[in-house]
Every structure is written in C-alpha cells, then in structure tokens.
Design a protein around this motif. Structure first.
Motif, short mmCIF file in Angstrom:
data_model
loop_
_atom_site.label_atom_id
_atom_site.label_comp_id
_atom_site.label_asym_id
_atom_site.label_seq_id
_atom_site.Cartn_x
_atom_site.Cartn_y
_atom_site.Cartn_z
N GLY A 111 0.79 -1.23 0.00
CA GLY A 111 0.00 0.00 0.00
C GLY A 111 0.81 1.27 0.00
N SER A 112 2.13 1.17 -0.08
CA SER A 112 2.97 2.37 -0.11
C SER A 112 2.98 2.97 -1.51
CB SER A 112 4.41 2.02 0.31
OG SER A 112 4.44 1.52 1.63
N GLU A 113 2.75 4.28 -1.59
CA GLU A 113 2.77 4.94 -2.89
C GLU A 113 4.20 5.14 -3.36
OE1 GLU A 113 1.35 9.12 -5.03
OE2 GLU A 113 0.58 8.60 -3.04
N ILE A 114 4.43 4.95 -4.65
CA ILE A 114 5.75 5.17 -5.23
C ILE A 114 5.65 6.21 -6.34
CG2 ILE A 114 6.47 2.80 -4.70
CD1 ILE A 114 6.18 2.21 -7.74
N ASP A 115 6.80 6.74 -6.75
CA ASP A 115 6.83 7.69 -7.86
C ASP A 115 6.30 7.00 -9.12
OD1 ASP A 115 7.90 9.67 -6.27
OD2 ASP A 115 9.97 9.19 -6.80
N ASP A 116 5.52 7.72 -9.89
CA ASP A 116 4.93 7.18 -11.10
C ASP A 116 6.02 7.04 -12.18
OD1 ASP A 116 3.58 6.64 -13.43
OD2 ASP A 116 1.96 8.06 -13.05
N PRO A 117 6.40 5.82 -12.54
CA PRO A 117 7.46 5.66 -13.55
C PRO A 117 7.03 6.12 -14.93
CG PRO A 117 6.54 3.52 -12.93
CD PRO A 117 5.96 4.52 -11.99
N LEU A 118 5.72 6.16 -15.20
CA LEU A 118 5.26 6.67 -16.50
C LEU A 118 5.47 8.18 -16.61
CD1 LEU A 118 2.01 4.57 -16.98
CD2 LEU A 118 4.11 4.41 -18.32
N GLU A 119 5.29 8.90 -15.50
CA GLU A 119 5.58 10.33 -15.51
C GLU A 119 7.07 10.57 -15.74
OE1 GLU A 119 4.21 12.31 -12.04
OE2 GLU A 119 2.08 12.04 -12.50
N GLN A 120 7.90 9.74 -15.11
CA GLN A 120 9.35 9.84 -15.31
C GLN A 120 9.69 9.62 -16.78
OE1 GLN A 120 11.10 7.04 -12.59
NE2 GLN A 120 10.07 7.90 -10.81
N LEU A 121 9.05 8.63 -17.40
CA LEU A 121 9.29 8.33 -18.80
C LEU A 121 8.89 9.49 -19.70
CD1 LEU A 121 10.03 6.15 -20.96
CD2 LEU A 121 7.61 5.49 -20.94
N GLU A 122 7.75 10.11 -19.41
CA GLU A 122 7.27 11.25 -20.20
C GLU A 122 8.24 12.43 -20.10
OE1 GLU A 122 3.36 12.12 -18.84
OE2 GLU A 122 2.49 10.26 -19.60
N ARG A 123 8.72 12.70 -18.88
CA ARG A 123 9.67 13.81 -18.71
C ARG A 123 10.96 13.54 -19.49
NH1 ARG A 123 7.99 13.71 -13.24
NH2 ARG A 123 9.86 12.51 -12.67
N CYS A 124 11.41 12.31 -19.40
CA CYS A 124 12.65 11.93 -20.09
C CYS A 124 12.48 12.08 -21.60
CB CYS A 124 13.01 10.50 -19.73
SG CYS A 124 14.61 9.97 -20.34
N GLU A 125 11.37 11.61 -22.13
CA GLU A 125 11.11 11.72 -23.57
C GLU A 125 11.06 13.19 -23.99
OE1 GLU A 125 7.48 11.08 -26.72
OE2 GLU A 125 7.66 9.62 -25.08
N SER A 126 10.38 14.01 -23.21
CA SER A 126 10.25 15.42 -23.55
C SER A 126 11.62 16.10 -23.58
CB SER A 126 9.34 16.11 -22.52
OG SER A 126 9.31 17.51 -22.74
N ARG A 127 12.46 15.82 -22.61
CA ARG A 127 13.77 16.46 -22.54
C ARG A 127 14.68 15.96 -23.66
NH1 ARG A 127 14.21 16.19 -15.91
NH2 ARG A 127 12.65 17.83 -15.55
#
Length: 304
Positions: free
Chosen positions: A109-125
């Motif tokens: 039940g612990s929330e983690i950083d969204d890896p899809l958001e990380q992927l989107e940021r990486c693609e954008s940069r």
C-alpha cells in the motif's frame, strides 16, 4: 546491433560498493545500494536481449546522463534506426504493484513515484535536446519491466508498458521495423554519446574518510578481501576467485583514486591501502604502469 555507447557501472554504484565492503552501510544506504545494483543488473539483462535480437542495422546508446537547459536526465537505453528513436526506461521491479486512480502502489500500500511520468519527462527532454542539436527524430517510448517476478494489477491496457512476458514479442516487433541504418542515425547517436556526463552532480553517497575504511585488496566482485595464494596470484577469501597480483593492485589503485580523487598516489599510500603486498612489489607495479612525477620527497605517480 552496433553499440555506440556501452553500459558501465556508475561512479555512485562503484563508490557504494567500496563503502559497503570497507566501511559498512546503514540500513537505508544498504537498501539504496541494493536498488542501484538491482537496477544495473536489470539494464544489463535488457542489453543482452537487444543484442541477441537486433541486427547490425540498429544503433544502441546505453546509459546516458544528459543535461539540457540546466536539467539533468538519465536514459537507460535508446535504440536508433531509419530516423527513429526508441527510448526504453528499464525497471527491475519484483513483486506485486497496483495502479489506482493514476497512482502507483506497492503490495503493502505504499505509494511510489509514477514511472510513467518519469518516462514522459525523459522523452520530452530528449526530444527538445535533439531538436536543439538539429535532429527532429520521432521518439517511441516504452517502460520496460524485465523481472519475471513483477506484476502490475489494475493497469489500463493502452499504457506504453512492456511486461516481462512480452519482452520477446517487443524485440521481434522492433526487428520487423522497416528501413535501414542511415548516416544521420549515426551522427545523432555519436552526438548524444559525446554529451554523456560521466559523473552525476546528484548523489546519495554517505560521508567517509580514509581512516574509516578497512584496508586490503578488495576482490573484483566486492564480496571480500584477497589473500596471498602464491608469489604471483591472489585468491579471494570469500569466493576463491584467483587474480594476478599486478592486476589486483592496479584495480585497487583505481578504486583508491575513485574514492579519494585528490590523494597523491605514492608507494607508501598504495602499500597502506593494499596491506598484503610488500612495498618493493608495489613500487615495481607503479613504476611499470604510471608516470613518476618527481618532486623530491613529495614525488607521486600519474597516469601515463
């Protein structure tokens, strides 16, 4: 597949490995180090699969640390062919995870950083960096899970995720992409590789001093320390790995330089660091492999 930039252990991972053996780490640092090592092994597994499936008209740029407009971002793998880029963010997660209302949770039940958001940021940069370099290649991004023990519950079907069971299918889909390798593909790959930053300005390495660290010749696998097997060979006291004395000393000198980049390399310092090798042999090894910088009593060795 042509590997334009190969993967290697990061400076942070190497330093953590040294400190784990020579100083010991607190529980949080041990956990962080374990995750670094696990992530690296997952990336290597992806590399092996890509190399096994893709032909020589593909380019691979692995383990990039880039900067664009004062923002650092890291890329696990970029595959390039026919004016297109395939960005792969590799995860070695194991166990059960769940998506709920767009958020990611562990089985506990612990929330983690969204890896899809990380992927989107990486693609954008990456896209903006490439455009500034004069390359407008389309990018297809995938979040790639390589650990067969991973499962994600309640995930929508249209996400750019490659699950462990689909890795072979993904590689075969890439293999079937039409087109050939171009000179422009190679120029982009070489330019990105040239922009790689060897050392990240962001690190979680705990503080340490020379006096704190246990001295001795560390085994190449980091499991323990070497002991004398015979005049020319050392053996690890834990895994029984054999290694020539000179190679072991040179490897441990590199470790010493990594941990203490401002420390002058002298026979006395290296003898103190390695412990079990006599100073005369240390002197011969340094003389044969380094350039002596003569400065009276303060003489030290530099790279040739």
């Amino acid at each position: 597949m042509i590997v334009v930039k190969s993967r290697c252990e990061s400076e942070e991972l190497l330093v953590f490995g040294s400190l784990h053996l020579r100083m010991g780490l607190c529980s949080s640092d041990t956990h962080y180090y374990s995750n670094l090592e696990k992530g690296y092994q997952g990336e290597l597994a992806f590399d092996r699969m890509a190399e096994a499936h893709l032909s020589d008209d593909w380019l691979a740029i692995n383990d990039l640390l880039l900067e664009h407009h004062n923002r650092i971002f890291q890329i696990d793998s970029v595959l390039v062919r026919n004016g297109r880029m395939f960005l792969n963010d590799v995860k070695n997660f194991d166990g059960d995870y769940m998506m709920k209302d767009g958020f990611w949770y562990t089985a506990s039940g612990s929330e983690i950083d969204d890896p899809l958001e990380q992927l989107e940021r990486c693609e954008s940069r990456l896209r903006r960096l490439c455009r500034d370099l004069g390359f407008s290649f389309p990018i297809e991004s995938r979040l790639v899970f390589v650990n067969p023990e991973f499962y994600l519950f309640q995930a929508p079907l249209n996400l750019p995720i490659i699950y462990p069971a689909h890795l072979n299918r993904y590689m075969n889909q890439l293999k079937m992409k039409s087109g050939k390798l171009t000179e422009r593909d190679m120029k982009l790959a070489q330019k990105l590789a040239s922009l790689h930053k060897k050392k990240s300005p962001i690190t979680r390495v705990p503080p340490y001093t020379y006096e704190q660290l246990k001295k001795g010749l560390a085994c190449a696998c980091g499991c323990g320390f070497m002991k004398v097997h015979n005049r020319e060979i050392l053996v690890c006291s834990v895994c029984n790995r054999l290694e020539p004395v000179e190679l072991a000393v040179l490897r441990n000198v590199e470790e010493l330089k990594r941990l203490f980049p401002d420390l002058k390399i002298t026979t006395f310092v290296v003898h103190d660091w390695c412990k079990i090798i006599n100073s005369k042999k240390i002197w011969r090894i340094l003389r044969n492999n380094f350039e002596l910088n003569r400065n009276g009593r303060s003489s030290y060795y530099d790279q040739k």
